[in-house]
Design a protein around this motif. Structure first.
Motif, PDB file in Angstrom:
ATOM      1  N   ALA A  15      -0.663  24.079  -6.190  1.00 16.68           N
ATOM      2  CA  ALA A  15      -1.192  23.672  -5.035  1.00 16.68           C
ATOM      3  C   ALA A  15      -1.497  22.162  -4.906  1.00 16.68           C
ATOM      4  CB  ALA A  15      -2.639  24.247  -4.858  1.00 16.68           C
ATOM      5  N   VAL A  16      -1.792  21.461  -5.928  1.00 13.95           N
ATOM      6  CA  VAL A  16      -1.860  20.072  -6.253  1.00 13.95           C
ATOM      7  C   VAL A  16      -0.372  19.496  -5.964  1.00 13.95           C
ATOM      8  CG1 VAL A  16      -2.249  18.134  -7.752  1.00 13.95           C
ATOM      9  CG2 VAL A  16      -3.791  19.858  -7.518  1.00 13.95           C
ATOM     10  N   THR A  17       0.706  20.298  -6.652  1.00 14.18           N
ATOM     11  CA  THR A  17       2.035  19.490  -6.384  1.00 14.18           C
ATOM     12  C   THR A  17       2.456  19.531  -4.999  1.00 14.18           C
ATOM     13  OG1 THR A  17       2.436  20.295  -8.713  1.00 14.18           O
ATOM     14  CG2 THR A  17       4.324  20.155  -7.175  1.00 14.18           C
TER      15      THR A  17
ATOM     16  N   VAL B 142       4.760  12.468   4.316  1.00  9.20           N
ATOM     17  CA  VAL B 142       4.195  11.836   5.112  1.00  9.20           C
ATOM     18  C   VAL B 142       4.617  10.168   5.212  1.00  9.20           C
ATOM     19  CG1 VAL B 142       2.041  10.640   5.909  1.00  9.20           C
ATOM     20  CG2 VAL B 142       1.966  13.196   5.789  1.00  9.20           C
ATOM     21  N   LEU B 143       4.837   9.730   3.700  1.00 10.50           N
ATOM     22  CA  LEU B 143       5.418   8.302   3.493  1.00 10.50           C
ATOM     23  C   LEU B 143       6.516   8.328   4.054  1.00 10.50           C
ATOM     24  CD1 LEU B 143       3.750   7.673  -0.019  1.00 10.50           C
ATOM     25  CD2 LEU B 143       3.080   6.678   2.378  1.00 10.50           C
ATOM     26  N   LEU B 144       7.392   9.270   4.102  1.00  6.16           N
ATOM     27  CA  LEU B 144       8.765   9.306   4.630  1.00  6.16           C
ATOM     28  C   LEU B 144       8.838   9.370   6.137  1.00  6.16           C
ATOM     29  CD1 LEU B 144      10.602  11.239   2.096  1.00  6.16           C
ATOM     30  CD2 LEU B 144      10.842   8.679   2.074  1.00  6.16           C
ATOM     31  N   GLU B 145       7.667   9.324   6.690  1.00  5.11           N
ATOM     32  CA  GLU B 145       7.589   9.456   8.116  1.00  5.11           C
ATOM     33  C   GLU B 145       8.108  10.854   8.785  1.00  5.11           C
ATOM     34  OE1 GLU B 145       9.092   6.127  10.269  1.00  5.11           O
ATOM     35  OE2 GLU B 145       7.634   4.920   9.311  1.00  5.11           O
TER      36      GLU B 145
ATOM     37  N   GLY C   7       0.926  -1.308   0.061  1.00  5.14           N
ATOM     38  CA  GLY C   7       0.057   0.100  -0.074  1.00  5.14           C
ATOM     39  C   GLY C   7       0.834   1.158   0.041  1.00  5.14           C
ATOM     40  N   ALA C   8       1.823   1.307   0.722  1.00  4.38           N
ATOM     41  CA  ALA C   8       2.878   2.521   0.714  1.00  4.38           C
ATOM     42  C   ALA C   8       3.496   2.552  -0.671  1.00  4.38           C
ATOM     43  CB  ALA C   8       3.945   2.107   1.659  1.00  4.38           C
ATOM     44  N   ASN C   9       3.776   1.754  -1.389  1.00  5.34           N
ATOM     45  CA  ASN C   9       4.448   1.787  -2.669  1.00  5.34           C
ATOM     46  C   ASN C   9       3.290   2.307  -3.624  1.00  5.34           C
ATOM     47  OD1 ASN C   9       6.818   0.738  -2.057  1.00  5.34           O
ATOM     48  ND2 ASN C   9       6.631  -1.068  -2.831  1.00  5.34           N
ATOM     49  N   LEU C  10       2.179   2.042  -3.450  1.00  6.23           N
ATOM     50  CA  LEU C  10       0.780   2.448  -4.383  1.00  6.23           C
ATOM     51  C   LEU C  10       0.601   3.961  -3.897  1.00  6.23           C
ATOM     52  CD1 LEU C  10      -1.230   1.451  -6.579  1.00  6.23           C
ATOM     53  CD2 LEU C  10      -2.606   0.801  -4.461  1.00  6.23           C
ATOM     54  N   MET C  11       0.578   4.184  -2.629  1.00  2.00           N
ATOM     55  CA  MET C  11       0.545   5.529  -2.487  1.00  2.00           C
ATOM     56  C   MET C  11       1.811   6.551  -2.929  1.00  2.00           C
ATOM     57  SD  MET C  11      -2.518   5.783  -1.336  1.00  2.00           S
ATOM     58  CE  MET C  11      -2.549   7.587  -0.799  1.00  2.00           C
ATOM     59  N   PHE C  12       2.652   6.063  -2.936  1.00  7.70           N
ATOM     60  CA  PHE C  12       3.944   6.730  -3.481  1.00  7.70           C
ATOM     61  C   PHE C  12       3.679   7.080  -4.960  1.00  7.70           C
ATOM     62  CE2 PHE C  12       7.711   6.208  -5.838  1.00  7.70           C
ATOM     63  CZ  PHE C  12       8.731   7.411  -5.474  1.00  7.70           C
ATOM     64  N   PHE C  13       3.283   5.807  -5.684  1.00  5.03           N
ATOM     65  CA  PHE C  13       3.322   6.098  -7.204  1.00  5.03           C
ATOM     66  C   PHE C  13       2.050   7.036  -7.351  1.00  5.03           C
ATOM     67  CE2 PHE C  13       1.375   4.656 -11.133  1.00  5.03           C
ATOM     68  CZ  PHE C  13       2.405   4.705 -12.020  1.00  5.03           C
ATOM     69  N   LEU C  14       1.043   7.280  -6.526  1.00  6.35           N
ATOM     70  CA  LEU C  14      -0.159   8.065  -6.893  1.00  6.35           C
ATOM     71  C   LEU C  14       0.456   9.450  -6.568  1.00  6.35           C
ATOM     72  CD1 LEU C  14      -3.059   8.780  -7.200  1.00  6.35           C
ATOM     73  CD2 LEU C  14      -3.445   8.426  -4.691  1.00  6.35           C
ATOM     74  N   PHE C  15       1.111   9.755  -5.224  1.00  6.98           N
ATOM     75  CA  PHE C  15       1.558  10.862  -4.989  1.00  6.98           C
ATOM     76  C   PHE C  15       2.734  11.650  -5.972  1.00  6.98           C
ATOM     77  CE2 PHE C  15       0.456  10.177  -0.526  1.00  6.98           C
ATOM     78  CZ  PHE C  15      -0.789  10.949  -0.300  1.00  6.98           C
TER      79      PHE C  15
ATOM     80  N   ALA D   9       2.399  14.792  -8.410  1.00 10.17           N
ATOM     81  CA  ALA D   9       3.336  15.921  -8.271  1.00 10.17           C
ATOM     82  C   ALA D   9       3.964  16.262  -9.612  1.00 10.17           C
ATOM     83  CB  ALA D   9       4.574  15.278  -7.447  1.00 10.17           C
ATOM     84  N   ILE D  10       4.298  15.153 -10.349  1.00  7.47           N
ATOM     85  CA  ILE D  10       4.750  15.425 -11.611  1.00  7.47           C
ATOM     86  C   ILE D  10       3.722  16.064 -12.572  1.00  7.47           C
ATOM     87  CG2 ILE D  10       5.417  14.212 -13.768  1.00  7.47           C
ATOM     88  CD1 ILE D  10       6.996  12.190 -11.648  1.00  7.47           C
ATOM     89  N   GLY D  11       2.371  15.370 -12.616  1.00  7.81           N
ATOM     90  CA  GLY D  11       1.390  15.925 -13.230  1.00  7.81           C
ATOM     91  C   GLY D  11       1.049  17.558 -12.979  1.00  7.81           C
ATOM     92  N   GLY D  12       1.026  17.844 -11.429  1.00  8.02           N
ATOM     93  CA  GLY D  12       0.893  19.094 -11.275  1.00  8.02           C
ATOM     94  C   GLY D  12       1.938  20.130 -11.576  1.00  8.02           C
TER      95      GLY D  12
END
Length: 175
Positions: free
Chosen positions: A45-47, A56-59, A12-20, A24-27
């Motif tokens: 703002a999206v970026t 957050v994923l990196l704690e 799940g963490a890798n999936l969230m990383f991919f989404l974020f 970031a790149i798209g924004g």
């Protein structure tokens, strides 16, 4: 070859990383592609928000909250105020068609992602456990106010000078 992708997306963490990362790149791409300033601000703002998600994923919760408060909130609102307080011409700009430019752009994008995909498939990543401190905000505070106190104070002086300079320039434009 596709087994690595399935292993990557099983977490799940890798999936969230991919989404974020995609957000970031798209924004960022949309920010430089749009012509209307308000659309650019929303893209920035999206970026900023997606970068906070990566923190957050990196704690690094302190950095994530600083990212949301300072950049996603403060900078975006400041940009919107700047847009509202300045005069803009009513005419729309005619965008010229650049088909060759667009075609070469897409070929470059697909080539880059192909190279990255191949590199990630062939790479072996070390398996290790990262030991983060119990309270990383406390550690940042200790570091900031002991070893890094002089750069911290110099940054506050620099920001104050920039703020005063912005006020002087704004007053000069009114006159």
């Amino acid at each position: 070859m596709l087994a690595n992708i399935a292993d990557f997306f099983s977490s799940g963490a890798n999936l969230m990383f991919f989404l974020f990362a995609l957000l970031a790149i798209g924004g960022a791409i949309f920010m430089i592609s749009f012509t209307k300033v308000v659309s650019m601000v929303v893209s920035v703002a999206v970026t900023f928000l997606s970068l906070a998600g990566l923190y957050v994923l990196l704690e690094a919760e302190f950095l994530a909250m600083a990212q949301v408060l300072i950049y996603a909130g403060g900078i975006s609102i400041l940009m919107i105020f700047g847009i509202m307080m300045t005069r803009h011409q009513g005419g729309e700009e005619q965008e010229t068609k650049r088909t060759l430019h667009g075609t070469l752009l897409w070929i470059g994008i697909l080539g880059l992602f192909g190279i990255l995909f191949y590199a990630f498939q062939k790479a072996t990543f070390p398996q290790g456990e990262f030991k983060s401190p119990e309270d990383n905000t406390l550690e940042i505070g200790k570091l900031l106010f002991t070893e890094q106190v002089i750069p911290f104070e110099l940054m506050s002086i620099l920001l104050t000078v920039a703020f005063i300079g912005a006020i002087v320039l704004a007053k000069r434009e009114e006159e």
